[in-house]
Every structure is written in structure tokens, then in C-alpha cells.
Scaffold this motif. Structure first.
Motif, PDB file in Angstrom:
ATOM      1  N   TYR A   1      -2.338   4.206 -12.147  1.00  0.00           N
ATOM      2  CA  TYR A   1      -1.859   3.743 -10.625  1.00  0.00           C
ATOM      3  C   TYR A   1      -3.055   2.647 -10.410  1.00  0.00           C
ATOM      4  O   TYR A   1      -4.194   2.814 -11.157  1.00  0.00           O
ATOM      5  CB  TYR A   1      -2.282   4.777  -9.722  1.00  0.00           C
ATOM      6  CG  TYR A   1      -1.212   6.003  -9.877  1.00  0.00           C
ATOM      7  CD1 TYR A   1       0.045   5.765  -9.362  1.00  0.00           C
ATOM      8  CD2 TYR A   1      -1.408   7.238 -10.690  1.00  0.00           C
ATOM      9  CE1 TYR A   1       1.101   7.018  -9.622  1.00  0.00           C
ATOM     10  CE2 TYR A   1      -0.555   8.135 -11.001  1.00  0.00           C
ATOM     11  CZ  TYR A   1       0.748   8.019 -10.376  1.00  0.00           C
ATOM     12  OH  TYR A   1       1.630   9.009 -10.621  1.00  0.00           O
ATOM     13  N   ILE A   2      -3.289   2.132  -9.374  1.00  0.00           N
ATOM     14  CA  ILE A   2      -4.450   1.302  -9.060  1.00  0.00           C
ATOM     15  C   ILE A   2      -4.936   2.048  -7.846  1.00  0.00           C
ATOM     16  O   ILE A   2      -4.313   2.914  -6.925  1.00  0.00           O
ATOM     17  CB  ILE A   2      -3.892  -0.119  -8.519  1.00  0.00           C
ATOM     18  CG1 ILE A   2      -2.836  -0.071  -7.208  1.00  0.00           C
ATOM     19  CG2 ILE A   2      -3.399  -1.018  -9.550  1.00  0.00           C
ATOM     20  CD1 ILE A   2      -2.528  -1.104  -6.520  1.00  0.00           C
ATOM     21  N   MET A   3      -6.088   1.803  -7.588  1.00  0.00           N
ATOM     22  CA  MET A   3      -6.948   2.518  -6.317  1.00  0.00           C
ATOM     23  C   MET A   3      -6.717   1.632  -4.926  1.00  0.00           C
ATOM     24  O   MET A   3      -6.379   0.510  -5.384  1.00  0.00           O
ATOM     25  CB  MET A   3      -8.630   2.238  -6.565  1.00  0.00           C
ATOM     26  CG  MET A   3      -8.954   3.241  -7.641  1.00  0.00           C
ATOM     27  SD  MET A   3      -8.748   5.144  -7.434  1.00  0.00           S
ATOM     28  CE  MET A   3      -9.993   5.139  -6.066  1.00  0.00           C
ATOM     29  N   GLN A   4      -6.574   2.230  -4.085  1.00  0.00           N
ATOM     30  CA  GLN A   4      -6.335   1.585  -2.749  1.00  0.00           C
ATOM     31  C   GLN A   4      -7.255   0.708  -2.186  1.00  0.00           C
ATOM     32  O   GLN A   4      -8.473   1.518  -2.072  1.00  0.00           O
ATOM     33  CB  GLN A   4      -5.887   2.568  -1.711  1.00  0.00           C
ATOM     34  CG  GLN A   4      -5.107   1.977  -0.688  1.00  0.00           C
ATOM     35  CD  GLN A   4      -4.351   2.720   0.506  1.00  0.00           C
ATOM     36  OE1 GLN A   4      -4.725   4.099   0.324  1.00  0.00           O
ATOM     37  NE2 GLN A   4      -4.012   2.401   1.500  1.00  0.00           N
ATOM     38  N   GLU A   5      -7.157  -0.490  -2.041  1.00  0.00           N
ATOM     39  CA  GLU A   5      -8.191  -1.415  -1.720  1.00  0.00           C
ATOM     40  C   GLU A   5      -8.109  -1.613  -0.182  1.00  0.00           C
ATOM     41  O   GLU A   5      -7.154  -1.732   0.557  1.00  0.00           O
ATOM     42  CB  GLU A   5      -8.167  -2.699  -2.000  1.00  0.00           C
ATOM     43  CG  GLU A   5      -9.319  -3.605  -1.780  1.00  0.00           C
ATOM     44  CD  GLU A   5     -10.969  -3.307  -2.532  1.00  0.00           C
ATOM     45  OE1 GLU A   5     -11.865  -3.756  -1.843  1.00  0.00           O
ATOM     46  OE2 GLU A   5     -10.693  -2.479  -3.115  1.00  0.00           O
ATOM     47  N   ARG A   6      -9.263  -1.318   0.750  1.00  0.00           N
ATOM     48  CA  ARG A   6      -9.507  -1.468   2.038  1.00  0.00           C
ATOM     49  C   ARG A   6     -10.009  -2.753   2.540  1.00  0.00           C
ATOM     50  O   ARG A   6     -10.728  -3.161   1.748  1.00  0.00           O
ATOM     51  CB  ARG A   6      -9.734  -0.127   2.687  1.00  0.00           C
ATOM     52  CG  ARG A   6      -9.085   1.141   2.233  1.00  0.00           C
ATOM     53  CD  ARG A   6      -9.878   2.354   2.840  1.00  0.00           C
ATOM     54  NE  ARG A   6      -9.199   3.575   2.329  1.00  0.00           N
ATOM     55  CZ  ARG A   6      -8.229   4.068   2.779  1.00  0.00           C
ATOM     56  NH1 ARG A   6      -7.642   3.653   3.838  1.00  0.00           N
ATOM     57  NH2 ARG A   6      -7.695   5.445   2.352  1.00  0.00           N
ATOM     58  N   LEU A   7      -9.883  -3.030   3.832  1.00  0.00           N
ATOM     59  CA  LEU A   7     -10.406  -4.130   4.444  1.00  0.00           C
ATOM     60  C   LEU A   7     -11.876  -3.877   4.542  1.00  0.00           C
ATOM     61  O   LEU A   7     -12.692  -4.790   4.622  1.00  0.00           O
ATOM     62  CB  LEU A   7      -9.939  -4.354   5.646  1.00  0.00           C
ATOM     63  CG  LEU A   7      -8.573  -5.160   5.981  1.00  0.00           C
ATOM     64  CD1 LEU A   7      -8.134  -5.087   7.563  1.00  0.00           C
ATOM     65  CD2 LEU A   7      -8.506  -6.368   5.386  1.00  0.00           C
ATOM     66  N   THR A   8     -12.425  -2.534   4.463  1.00  0.00           N
ATOM     67  CA  THR A   8     -13.849  -2.344   4.604  1.00  0.00           C
ATOM     68  C   THR A   8     -14.562  -2.138   3.218  1.00  0.00           C
ATOM     69  O   THR A   8     -15.607  -1.961   3.328  1.00  0.00           O
ATOM     70  CB  THR A   8     -13.825  -0.872   5.208  1.00  0.00           C
ATOM     71  OG1 THR A   8     -13.229   0.178   4.539  1.00  0.00           O
ATOM     72  CG2 THR A   8     -13.474  -0.740   6.765  1.00  0.00           C
ATOM     73  N   GLN A   9     -13.591  -2.547   2.064  1.00  0.00           N
ATOM     74  CA  GLN A   9     -14.321  -2.345   0.911  1.00  0.00           C
ATOM     75  C   GLN A   9     -14.993  -3.834   0.221  1.00  0.00           C
ATOM     76  O   GLN A   9     -15.571  -4.473   1.022  1.00  0.00           O
ATOM     77  CB  GLN A   9     -13.319  -1.575  -0.003  1.00  0.00           C
ATOM     78  CG  GLN A   9     -13.288  -0.191   0.403  1.00  0.00           C
ATOM     79  CD  GLN A   9     -12.201   0.485  -0.382  1.00  0.00           C
ATOM     80  OE1 GLN A   9     -11.034   0.025  -0.797  1.00  0.00           O
ATOM     81  NE2 GLN A   9     -12.603   1.628  -0.702  1.00  0.00           N
ATOM     82  N   SER A  10     -14.200  -4.139  -0.813  1.00  0.00           N
ATOM     83  CA  SER A  10     -14.918  -5.250  -1.623  1.00  0.00           C
ATOM     84  C   SER A  10     -14.863  -6.711  -0.838  1.00  0.00           C
ATOM     85  O   SER A  10     -15.960  -7.157  -0.909  1.00  0.00           O
ATOM     86  CB  SER A  10     -14.090  -5.351  -2.995  1.00  0.00           C
ATOM     87  OG  SER A  10     -13.921  -4.278  -3.759  1.00  0.00           O
ATOM     88  N   THR A  11     -13.889  -7.025   0.006  1.00  0.00           N
ATOM     89  CA  THR A  11     -13.783  -8.145   0.775  1.00  0.00           C
ATOM     90  C   THR A  11     -15.076  -8.140   1.822  1.00  0.00           C
ATOM     91  O   THR A  11     -15.677  -9.126   2.047  1.00  0.00           O
ATOM     92  CB  THR A  11     -12.370  -8.485   1.296  1.00  0.00           C
ATOM     93  OG1 THR A  11     -11.509  -8.560   0.131  1.00  0.00           O
ATOM     94  CG2 THR A  11     -12.448 -10.035   1.915  1.00  0.00           C
ATOM     95  N   ALA A  12     -15.061  -7.085   2.463  1.00  0.00           N
ATOM     96  CA  ALA A  12     -15.964  -7.094   3.494  1.00  0.00           C
ATOM     97  C   ALA A  12     -17.418  -7.153   3.089  1.00  0.00           C
ATOM     98  O   ALA A  12     -18.117  -7.436   3.671  1.00  0.00           O
ATOM     99  CB  ALA A  12     -15.753  -5.681   4.299  1.00  0.00           C
ATOM    100  N   LEU A  13     -17.611  -6.647   2.072  1.00  0.00           N
ATOM    101  CA  LEU A  13     -18.920  -6.686   1.527  1.00  0.00           C
ATOM    102  C   LEU A  13     -19.502  -8.173   1.196  1.00  0.00           C
ATOM    103  O   LEU A  13     -20.756  -8.318   1.074  1.00  0.00           O
ATOM    104  CB  LEU A  13     -19.092  -5.959   0.085  1.00  0.00           C
ATOM    105  CG  LEU A  13     -18.950  -4.408   0.351  1.00  0.00           C
ATOM    106  CD1 LEU A  13     -19.060  -3.895  -1.029  1.00  0.00           C
ATOM    107  CD2 LEU A  13     -19.949  -3.665   1.051  1.00  0.00           C
ATOM    108  N   VAL A  14     -18.736  -8.988   0.879  1.00  0.00           N
ATOM    109  CA  VAL A  14     -19.121 -10.485   0.728  1.00  0.00           C
ATOM    110  C   VAL A  14     -18.944 -11.506   1.767  1.00  0.00           C
ATOM    111  O   VAL A  14     -19.088 -12.480   1.719  1.00  0.00           O
ATOM    112  CB  VAL A  14     -18.319 -11.066  -0.586  1.00  0.00           C
ATOM    113  CG1 VAL A  14     -18.664 -10.093  -1.831  1.00  0.00           C
ATOM    114  CG2 VAL A  14     -16.919 -11.090  -0.399  1.00  0.00           C
ATOM    115  N   VAL A  15     -18.291 -10.989   2.994  1.00  0.00           N
ATOM    116  CA  VAL A  15     -18.293 -11.780   4.014  1.00  0.00           C
ATOM    117  C   VAL A  15     -19.768 -12.195   4.486  1.00  0.00           C
ATOM    118  O   VAL A  15     -20.654 -11.213   4.665  1.00  0.00           O
ATOM    119  CB  VAL A  15     -17.457 -11.164   5.240  1.00  0.00           C
ATOM    120  CG1 VAL A  15     -17.612 -11.880   6.566  1.00  0.00           C
ATOM    121  CG2 VAL A  15     -15.984 -10.924   4.875  1.00  0.00           C
ATOM    122  N   PRO A  16     -19.926 -13.337   4.831  1.00  0.00           N
ATOM    123  CA  PRO A  16     -21.406 -13.735   4.893  1.00  0.00           C
ATOM    124  C   PRO A  16     -22.027 -12.787   5.925  1.00  0.00           C
ATOM    125  O   PRO A  16     -23.290 -12.520   5.782  1.00  0.00           O
ATOM    126  CB  PRO A  16     -21.308 -15.158   5.397  1.00  0.00           C
ATOM    127  CG  PRO A  16     -19.856 -15.632   4.640  1.00  0.00           C
ATOM    128  CD  PRO A  16     -19.073 -14.445   4.771  1.00  0.00           C
TER     129      PRO A  16
END
Length: 456
Positions: free
Chosen positions: A411-426
């Protein structure tokens, strides 16, 4: 119980390829109406007079002078269903109203929340109260003998009036949460033959999450190291929400002993730039969304630390700022179930694809970042995974009471908007707060110097 739910489908292992994520899953299947009107009412409640107490002199001698207990609780759930057009259109809907109010053991309101010392008002014990209500209606339209369309509408609101209040956080420093949400879903099911089934589903989901100061907040937050009490007001407010569009389609071929299913799913998870993260002592209406207007604001964009009432640190916040982002998970799968004698084999293969990005956006000048900023958008994630699933079970007696099972799945881990993408928003990756040592030499509780210059 929720009277609008027909049953809960719970799964915890050997999940089929149509599901992207592993772990425990719950699917609530709503009730559908029929040609006869039916309904029910569920009502329950309690109060402090119905709750026993174990607070005795021994506990009081150890410092516990007030206990956590229920103040009021109500749960009201009426539902009704029936025909809109006999043999053609049916509905089933309901309301659920829930209210709870509990006392927080060992915490009281502050006698004077505007000063720099917490003093418990023993006539006003702290409480945590919450109101929520849900409205839903499920409509079924039998278009033809083979085709059926279901439409589901849901509206829900949850309001925590004094969230985050504990034995060390005073009510004035708690949060007031307001979380409205709604779902619109349409599903088309077509039975093409006694072996072939088509179903297509589309939905829209919106959820807002507002975290504001409580109505009793009067100032910026103070954390006293001597008493361990947080009081005065709220350090961090936030407006976060998301909009989610989903689409699913599946084709099922079943002979009883053989069940083959293939399908795809796609989603767009969006956090608009209108939803900001704040660190202000008031609401956006009071304090503005750019940090410019402070006419109605209750205090500064700062929080304070003291020890027995003597200041030793101040923290300045560089918010508010937006962090817009979009994420698109998608998948294609095929799964098969074959039963032979006392054996059942389940096999599947799923391809998962996920992309995410944040758009170009601008941030207006703020109190402690007095310049306008522009950030270019960027693609962040592009993940591709191939996930096989296989499970086998054996019924040694053939009676359905005993089974031996084995499974191996990826299975894949569920990715949320508060995880990887949010961390690199400037804006999220930038400094959001700065702390300065504060020695209040003249004891006027006013921070001197320039917070943008650590040398002052």
C-alpha cells in the motif's frame, strides 16, 4: 447511533486493489427510502445532577479542589424516509443535534484576564462546551429497470466554544473552533446484465476549520513558568480549509464463483489562498488579514513568557500568510476473486499516481515583515507506485465458521495537504516567529526597542 446509516463496512486487512491505502477503513452506507414512509427518533441526555462524585477530603488535601464532570449533554437524532414518486423516486434524511458541556477539573476563569498574574475565580469553574449538528438527505431515482441514480447531500457544523482548555490552560487562552462542512455526491449504477455492473461516482467536499480566540479573550497570551498556567488570550489563530473533488468509475463482472472488477479514481485536493494561517490575538475581522489594520485588535502580534509575573521573553509572529496548494491523487486498478471448493483467492494490482504543486501568490506587508512578497509557484511531488495485492483463504469444514487466511499486500501511505507539499510552500518554510529575551527594568510591562533588530 446515527439513524441515517444503514450499516458500517469495516475492513482491517487484505484490502482489495480498489482501495489505495492500508489500515483500518470504515465506509458508512446511508439508508435509502422506499414506497412506505418510515422514521424514528433517538433522544438521550444527562446533566451534572445525574453524575456521582469521588472528590473527598483526601483528594482536596492533595490540591484537587474541583473535578472534571459533565454539565449537560444532549443527543437528538430524528430521521424519516419515504416516496417522492411511488416506484420511481425515494428519499431518506435526518438531523443529528449534539451538545455537550463539561467542567474542566482544576481550572477556573481568570478574575482579571487583562493583568499579568493569573488569579483563579473560584466562583467560575472552567468549562468546555461543544455544539454540532448534521443534516443529510439521500435521494434515489430509479431511472429505468437497469439504471439508478443516487444523490446525497450533507451539511454539518461543529462549534467548540472553549477548545484546548485544560488544567493548565485558562479559558481565556483557549480556542474557539468553528468547523462547517458539506458534501454533494452523485452515483450512477447500471446493471447491464445479471453479470455486468457499472457504477460511476462524483463528489464535492468542502471543510472549513476556523480557530479563533474565545469570547472571553482580552489580550495576548501569557505563559507563566512559575505556576505553569497559560492565560490571557490565544497566541495562534488560523483559518484552514480544503476543497476536494473526487471521481470514481468501476466495471464489475460476476458469475458467483468468479468476480472481476476494474476501475479508476481521481481526486483534486485544494487549499485556496483565501485560507490563511494567523498568529494574532483576534479574528481577521478585528485584526485584518494583512497585518495593517489594528484598530479593533485586542493586543499585539506577540505572546509573552513570565516567571511568577516577571517578564523574561517575548515572541513576535510574522503571520498572517497564505499557503495555497493543490494535490491530485489518482489510481487505476484491477482485482479478481476466484472461489474453488473450499479455497478463495483474491488478487489485484493497482497503479497509484500523485502530483502536487503550489501556485504563484503574493503576501501583503505585515507588522513584522513590512515588505510585500511575491512567490513563484512550483511543482512539488510526482510519485508513481505499482502495488500488488494477494490474499488466500481456506475453509477446512466448508461451513463458513472457520477459515485460515494469508495475505501479502503493498500500500501507499496517505499524503495530506499538511505534509510534504506544505513544508516547502515558501511562507511555511520561512521564519514564522522570533523570540527575544525581555528584561522589564522599569516594570511597566511594555517591550522597548525594535523587535526587528536583535541588538536593541
Amino acid at each position: 447511533p446515527d439513524g441515517s446509516v444503514q450499516e458500517y463496512d469495516m475492513r482491517y486487512s487484505s484490502l482489495p486493489a480498489e482501495l489505495a491505502y492500508g489500515g483500518f477503513t470504515v465506509n458508512a452506507i446511508p439508508k435509502v427510502g422506499g414506497n412506505v414512509f418510515t422514521g424514528s427518533i433517538f433522544l438521550t441526555g444527562t446533566g451534572s445532577a445525574l453524575q456521582a462524585s469521588n472528590l473527598d477530603d483526601e483528594l482536596r488535601a492533595q490540591g484537587l479542589t474541583a473535578e472534571a464532570k459533565v454539565r449537560n449533554m444532549v443527543d437528538f437524532n430524528p430521521v424519516v424516509g419515504g416516496p417522492l414518486a411511488r416506484d420511481k423516486i425515494w428519499f431518506f434524511g435526518g438531523l443529528r443535534y449534539q451538545y455537550t458541556d463539561s467542567f474542566i477539573g482544576g481550572m477556573w476563569y481568570d478574575k482579571n484576564p487583562s493583568d499579568w498574574i493569573y488569579e483563579a475565580d473560584l466562583d467560575r469553574p472552567a468549562n468546555a462546551d461543544q455544539l454540532s449538528y448534521d443534516l443529510n438527505v439521500n435521494t434515489t431515482w430509479q431511472v429505468s429497470q437497469k439504471d439508478r441514480i443516487n444523490g446525497l447531500l450533507m451539511r454539518n457544523v461543529t462549534h467548540w466554544y472553549h477548545s484546548s482548555v485544560t488544567g493548565t490552560v485558562a479559558p481565556e487562552a483557549g480556542q474557539q473552533w468553528y468547523a462547517p462542512g458539506h458534501v454533494e455526491l452523485v452515483k450512477w449504477t447500471s446493471t447491464r446484465s445479471n453479470r455486468l455492473l457499472i457504477d460511476v461516482t462524483g463528489s464535492r467536499y468542502f471543510h472549513d476549520f476556523v480557530r479563533d480566540p474565545t469570547d472571553t479573550s482580552t489580550r495576548s497570551q501569557v505563559v507563566d513558568q512559575g505556576s505553569g498556567i497559560t492565560f490571557g488570550g490565544l497566541a495562534t489563530s488560523a483559518y484552514t480549509g480544503q476543497l476536494v473533488y473526487t471521481a470514481r468509475a468501476a466495471l464489475t463482472y460476476s458469475t458467483g464463483a468468479h468476480n472481476l472488477k476494474a476501475g479508476c479514481d481521481w481526486a483534486a485536493q485544494i487549499k485556496p489562498d483565501a485560507y490563511m494561517t494567523f498568529s494574532m490575538p483576534g479574528t481577521p475581522a478585528q485584526c485584518g488579514t494583512t497585518g495593517a489594520s489594528r484598530s479593533e485588535c485586542l493586543a499585539e502580534d506577540a505572546s509573552y513568557r513570565t516567571i511568577n509575573g516577571v517578564p523574561n521573553q517575548v515572541t513576535f509572529y510574522t503571520t498572517p500568510w497564505p499557503d495555497p496548494q493543490t494535490m491530485n491523487p489518482a489510481g487505476v486498478y484491477v482485482q479478481d476473486q476466484v472461489s474453488l471448493n473450499n479455497w478463495t483467492l483474491n488478487a489485484g494490482l493497482r497503479f497509484d499516481y500523485l502530483t502536487s504543486r503550489y501556485p504563484d501568490f503574493d503576501v501583503a506587508p505585515r507588522r513584522y515583515v513590512p515588505v510585500a512578497e511575491h512567490f513563484e509557484g512550483a511543482d512539488v511531488l510526482s510519485w508513481k507506485d505499482l502495488n500488488p495485492r494477494v490474499a488466500i483463504s481456506f475453509d477446512p469444514t466448508g461451513g463458513g465458521k472457520t477459515a485460515r487466511k494469508a495475505a501479502a499486500s503493498r500500500y501507499i501511505m496517505q499524503e495530506r495537504l499538511t505534509q510534504s507539499t506544505a513544508l516547502v510552500v515558501p511562507t511555511r518554510a520561512s521564519v514564522s516567529q522570533i523570540s527575544r529575551t525581555w528584561t522589564d527594568r522599569n516594570s511597566n510591562y511594555i517591550v522597548d526597542g525594535d523587535p526587528l533588530n536583535p541588538a536593541t
